[in-house]
Structures are given as structure tokens and as C-alpha cells.
Write a protein that holds these residues in place. Structure first.
Motif, PDB file in Angstrom:
ATOM      1  N   LYS A  90       0.848  -1.187   0.000  1.00  0.00           N
ATOM      2  CA  LYS A  90       0.000   0.000   0.000  1.00  0.00           C
ATOM      3  C   LYS A  90       0.883   1.235   0.000  1.00  0.00           C
ATOM      4  O   LYS A  90       1.858   1.327   0.742  1.00  0.00           O
ATOM      5  CB  LYS A  90      -0.919   0.000   1.215  1.00  0.00           C
ATOM      6  CG  LYS A  90      -1.906  -1.154   1.205  1.00  0.00           C
ATOM      7  CD  LYS A  90      -2.806  -1.116   2.418  1.00  0.00           C
ATOM      8  CE  LYS A  90      -3.734  -2.315   2.406  1.00  0.00           C
ATOM      9  NZ  LYS A  90      -4.628  -2.339   3.560  1.00  0.00           N
ATOM     10  N   PHE A  91       0.562   2.179  -0.868  1.00  0.00           N
ATOM     11  CA  PHE A  91       1.321   3.414  -0.989  1.00  0.00           C
ATOM     12  C   PHE A  91       0.399   4.597  -0.765  1.00  0.00           C
ATOM     13  O   PHE A  91      -0.696   4.639  -1.306  1.00  0.00           O
ATOM     14  CB  PHE A  91       1.918   3.555  -2.403  1.00  0.00           C
ATOM     15  CG  PHE A  91       3.017   2.585  -2.708  1.00  0.00           C
ATOM     16  CD1 PHE A  91       4.334   2.905  -2.412  1.00  0.00           C
ATOM     17  CD2 PHE A  91       2.754   1.363  -3.318  1.00  0.00           C
ATOM     18  CE1 PHE A  91       5.355   2.025  -2.708  1.00  0.00           C
ATOM     19  CE2 PHE A  91       3.768   0.481  -3.613  1.00  0.00           C
ATOM     20  CZ  PHE A  91       5.069   0.803  -3.315  1.00  0.00           C
ATOM     21  N   ASP A  92       0.879   5.575   0.009  1.00  0.00           N
ATOM     22  CA  ASP A  92       0.177   6.850   0.019  1.00  0.00           C
ATOM     23  C   ASP A  92       0.822   7.698  -1.070  1.00  0.00           C
ATOM     24  O   ASP A  92       1.753   7.252  -1.750  1.00  0.00           O
ATOM     25  CB  ASP A  92       0.223   7.519   1.404  1.00  0.00           C
ATOM     26  CG  ASP A  92       1.638   7.838   1.870  1.00  0.00           C
ATOM     27  OD1 ASP A  92       2.550   7.914   1.015  1.00  0.00           O
ATOM     28  OD2 ASP A  92       1.835   8.001   3.078  1.00  0.00           O
ATOM     29  N   ASP A  93       0.350   8.901  -1.294  1.00  0.00           N
ATOM     30  CA  ASP A  93       0.862   9.732  -2.396  1.00  0.00           C
ATOM     31  C   ASP A  93       2.369   9.951  -2.312  1.00  0.00           C
ATOM     32  O   ASP A  93       3.090   9.857  -3.303  1.00  0.00           O
ATOM     33  CB  ASP A  93       0.144  11.087  -2.421  1.00  0.00           C
ATOM     34  CG  ASP A  93      -1.286  10.973  -2.895  1.00  0.00           C
ATOM     35  OD1 ASP A  93      -1.639   9.932  -3.486  1.00  0.00           O
ATOM     36  OD2 ASP A  93      -2.059  11.920  -2.683  1.00  0.00           O
ATOM     37  N   THR A  94       2.867  10.211  -1.115  1.00  0.00           N
ATOM     38  CA  THR A  94       4.300  10.480  -0.943  1.00  0.00           C
ATOM     39  C   THR A  94       5.126   9.244  -1.263  1.00  0.00           C
ATOM     40  O   THR A  94       6.112   9.313  -1.993  1.00  0.00           O
ATOM     41  CB  THR A  94       4.587  10.953   0.499  1.00  0.00           C
ATOM     42  OG1 THR A  94       3.749  12.065   0.789  1.00  0.00           O
ATOM     43  CG2 THR A  94       6.042  11.350   0.670  1.00  0.00           C
ATOM     44  N   LYS A  95       4.729   8.104  -0.719  1.00  0.00           N
ATOM     45  CA  LYS A  95       5.467   6.863  -0.974  1.00  0.00           C
ATOM     46  C   LYS A  95       5.425   6.499  -2.454  1.00  0.00           C
ATOM     47  O   LYS A  95       6.412   6.014  -3.004  1.00  0.00           O
ATOM     48  CB  LYS A  95       4.881   5.720  -0.152  1.00  0.00           C
ATOM     49  CG  LYS A  95       5.199   5.784   1.318  1.00  0.00           C
ATOM     50  CD  LYS A  95       4.616   4.583   2.049  1.00  0.00           C
ATOM     51  CE  LYS A  95       4.865   4.642   3.531  1.00  0.00           C
ATOM     52  NZ  LYS A  95       4.251   3.495   4.233  1.00  0.00           N
ATOM     53  N   LEU A  96       4.296   6.730  -3.088  1.00  0.00           N
ATOM     54  CA  LEU A  96       4.171   6.410  -4.510  1.00  0.00           C
ATOM     55  C   LEU A  96       5.097   7.299  -5.340  1.00  0.00           C
ATOM     56  O   LEU A  96       5.788   6.806  -6.224  1.00  0.00           O
ATOM     57  CB  LEU A  96       2.724   6.571  -4.970  1.00  0.00           C
ATOM     58  CG  LEU A  96       2.436   6.234  -6.438  1.00  0.00           C
ATOM     59  CD1 LEU A  96       2.782   4.785  -6.733  1.00  0.00           C
ATOM     60  CD2 LEU A  96       0.974   6.504  -6.765  1.00  0.00           C
ATOM     61  N   LYS A  97       5.118   8.587  -5.039  1.00  0.00           N
ATOM     62  CA  LYS A  97       6.005   9.495  -5.780  1.00  0.00           C
ATOM     63  C   LYS A  97       7.460   9.096  -5.596  1.00  0.00           C
ATOM     64  O   LYS A  97       8.236   9.091  -6.553  1.00  0.00           O
ATOM     65  CB  LYS A  97       5.798  10.940  -5.310  1.00  0.00           C
ATOM     66  CG  LYS A  97       4.495  11.546  -5.793  1.00  0.00           C
ATOM     67  CD  LYS A  97       4.292  12.951  -5.243  1.00  0.00           C
ATOM     68  CE  LYS A  97       2.930  13.465  -5.616  1.00  0.00           C
ATOM     69  NZ  LYS A  97       2.656  14.771  -5.006  1.00  0.00           N
TER      70      LYS A  97
END
Length: 101
Positions: A90-97
Motif C-alpha cells: 500500500k502506498f500513500d501519495d508520498t510513498k508512490l512518488k
């Protein structure tokens, strides 16, 4: 009040919800040979008789053609199974970027 119409040699019977509740068996049987329409307020509902119910296998509410391809549906089902099995990250926006850098 029951209204009878003759349109293109089909009888159309317009009834109100109370009449349907009072004589439901009568109108269900009648719907096999005539059009039975229930008028409730300003709307009309028509009884439909069928021996089967067609369930659209396309899960998209908009009917997106992408879901018509069995391979695409297979990929989605596999993704859902992986998610349920806990095999996803699972990624939040920051982790995904950060992951995409």
C-alpha cells in the motif's frame, strides 16, 4: 381505476399500486398476455415477464467495453485475490512518488 388501451393490437392495462396489491396474482397472470402498467404519482412502471433474468457480466456501471475482454477481467480478479491475500504493497501519495523516482 383501470384504464384499457389498444395500441398495435396489444392491450395496455394501467392500474394504480393499490389495485396491484389487491389483485397481484390477477395482474401477474395478465402480464403474460397484455402490457400491465402501474401508475404511481407521475411515473409509470411496466410489469415484465421472463423465464430468465439476464445478468450483465460487465461489472462496470457505465458499461465500459474494457471489461468485455475476458483477459482484462482475469487481471482484475487476480489483483483482487492478491489484495485479499495480503500480497500487495500500500502506498500513500508520498510513498508512490518516491517509488516512481
Amino acid at each position: 381505476v383501470i384504464k384499457y388501451f389498444n395500441k398495435m393490437s396489444n392491450n395496455i392495462i394501467v392500474i394504480n399500486p393499490t389495485e396491484l396489491r389487491t389483485n397481484i396474482k390477477k395482474f401477474l397472470n395478465r402480464a403474460e398476455r397484455d402490457r400491465v402498467v402501474i401508475k404511481s404519482g407521475k411515473k409509470y412502471y411496466e410489469l415484465t415477464v421472463s423465464e430468465v433474468i439476464y445478468a450483465n457480466p460487465n461489472p462496470s456501471p457505465s458499461g465500459d467495453e474494457w471489461f468485455e475482454d475476458p483477459e482484462n477481467v482475469k487481471i482484475v480478479k487476480e489483483g483482487i485475490a492478491s489484495y485479499k491475500a495480503g500480497k500487495v504493497k500500500k502506498f500513500d501519495d508520498t510513498k508512490l512518488k518516491n517509488a516512481l523516482k
